[in-house]
Scaffold this active site. Structure first.
Site, PDB file in Angstrom:
ATOM      1  N   GLY A 139       1.003  -1.250   0.010  1.00 37.95           N
ATOM      2  CA  GLY A 139      -0.179   0.216   0.077  1.00 37.95           C
ATOM      3  C   GLY A 139       0.953   1.311   0.027  1.00 37.95           C
ATOM      4  N   LEU A 140       0.203   2.353   0.589  1.00 38.37           N
ATOM      5  CA  LEU A 140       0.998   3.558   0.892  1.00 38.37           C
ATOM      6  C   LEU A 140       1.541   4.302  -0.632  1.00 38.37           C
ATOM      7  CD1 LEU A 140       3.571   2.931   3.540  1.00 38.37           C
ATOM      8  CD2 LEU A 140       1.511   4.120   3.969  1.00 38.37           C
ATOM      9  N   CYS A 141       0.401   4.140  -1.649  1.00 36.97           N
ATOM     10  CA  CYS A 141       0.407   4.790  -2.947  1.00 36.97           C
ATOM     11  C   CYS A 141      -0.898   5.187  -3.227  1.00 36.97           C
ATOM     12  CB  CYS A 141       0.878   3.518  -3.760  1.00 36.97           C
ATOM     13  SG  CYS A 141      -0.001   2.125  -3.943  1.00 36.97           S
ATOM     14  N   GLY A 142      -1.623   5.848  -2.440  1.00 32.82           N
ATOM     15  CA  GLY A 142      -2.958   6.687  -2.650  1.00 32.82           C
ATOM     16  C   GLY A 142      -3.886   5.680  -2.896  1.00 32.82           C
TER      17      GLY A 142
END
Length: 291
Positions: free
Chosen positions: A86-89
C-alpha cells in the site's frame, strides 16, 4: 494548550515519520526509473503488435482464430492488476472499484476475479468471485520476480480456458503509467480480440497475403501477441505503483514538514508562556518576602 512534554513528544514522532516517508520516496524513485525504462521500451512494440493482431483477426475466420470467437456472455474473467503493498494513494482502490463496477454491470453472468497483486487478492479471496480450479493460485506473487515467462504462463492459462469455451469474455483492469504523477485507470478487453474500428473513409476490403500460412499465424503469432499484451499491462501497473507511491510519499513528507513548523511554533509559544509564569511567580514571591 498541551504541555511542553506532549508537544516535544509529537515533534519527535512527526520528525521520525518525515524521515521514513522521505526515505520511502527515494526508494520508490529508484525503483520507478527501472520500471519506467522497462515499460517505455516495451510499449511501442506491444502496441504495434496489438494493432497487427487486430488486423489479422479481422482477416481470419472465427473458425481459424479461436481467440476472436464471439459468444453469449455468461462467464467473465476479470484480471485485476494491483500492487502487493500500500501507501500509494488510490492506486489499488481504483482498480478494485472498477472490478466491482464490472461485476455490478453484469448481474446475470458467472464472474471470477484473477488477482495479480496481493491487494486485490486480499479483497476477493473470500468472496464468490475468487477464481476456481485451474487458475494460478499464487498469481499475486508475480512481482517478487517480474518476468515475461511468469506473466506468459498466467496469460496462457486464461487463453486456454477461453479457447475451451470456459470463458466468454476476459477484461484486464489496471493502471496505465503516464508519468510519476499520473496513472490512468484502464479497462481493456483481453479476449475475445477486439477487431479494429472500420474507417468511414475506406470501405474497400483489404486483401492480406499471409506469410507463413494462416495456421502458423494462429498457433504462433496470435498467442505471442496476447501474452505480450498481458505482460505490458503488468509492466504498466508496476511502473504506475512506484510513481503513485513516490508522489504519495512526497506529499506526506511535505505535510510532515508543515506540521513540524506548526508544532515548533506552538512549542515556542508554550515555552514563552511557561517562562513568563515562572518570572511572575518569582517576582510575586520576592514581593511577599519584602512585604
Amino acid at each position: 494548550m498541551a504541555n511542553l512534554k506532549e508537544i516535544r513528544s509529537r515533534i519527535t514522532s512527526v520528525n521520525s515519520t518525515r524521515q521514513i516517508t522521505a526515505a520511502m520516496k527515494m526508494v520508490s524513485a529508484a525503483k520507478l526509473r527501472r520500471a519506467q525504462d522497462a515499460i517505455t521500451q516495451m510499449r511501442p512494440y506491444a502496441e504495434k503488435l496489438q494493432e497487427i493482431l487486430q488486423n489479422l483477426s479481422s482477416a481470419l475466420d472465427v473458425s481459424e482464430n479461436p481467440y476472436a470467437a464471439q459468444r453469449e456472455v455468461k462467464r467473465i474473467l476479470i484480471v485485476s492488476i494491483t500492487s502487493n503493498r500500500g501507501l500509494c494513494g488510490a492506486f489499488n482502490n481504483n482498480v478494485i472499484k472498477q472490478a466491482k463496477t464490472i461485476i455490478a454491470q453484469n448481474p446475470g453472468a458467472r464472474i471470477q476475479v484473477l488477482s495479480i497483486g496481493k491487494k486485490s487478492f486480499d479483497v476477493f479471496k473470500k468472496t464468490d468471485y475468487a477464481p476456481g480450479v485451474g487458475y494460478p493460485t499464487e498469481a499475486y506473487k508475480i512481482y517478487e520476480d517480474l518476468n515475461f515467462a511468469d506473466a506468459s504462463s498466467i496469460a496462457e492459462c486464461v487463453m486456454d480456458k477461453f479457447e475451451a469455451g470456459k470463458l466468454d469474455k476476459v477484461y484486464l483492469v489496471y493502471n496505465s503509467f503516464r508519468n510519476a504523477a499520473i496513472q490512468i485507470l484502464e479497462t481493456e478487453q483481453f479476449l475475445p480480440i477486439v477487431p479494429p474500428e472500420a474507417s468511414s473513409e475506406s470501405t474497400s476490403q483489404i486483401d492480406y497475403i499471409f506469410e507463413p500460412n494462416k495456421e502458423e499465424i494462429v498457433t504462433e503469432l496470435i498467442p505471442k501477441s496476447l501474452k505480450t499484451q498481458f505482460y505490458k499491462a503488468i509492466l504498466d501497473s508496476n511502473a504506475g505503483e512506484h510513481g503513485a507511491r513516490m508522489t504519495a510519499m512526497h506529499k506526506a513528507t511535505d505535510n510532515a514538514t508543515d506540521m513540524l513548523k506548526d508544532l515548533k511554533l506552538t512549542y515556542n509559544k508554550a515555552r514563552q508562556a511557561s517562562i513568563t509564569n515562572e518570572i511572575l511567580e518569582i517576582v510575586a514571591g520576592a514581593e511577599a518576602l519584602n512585604g
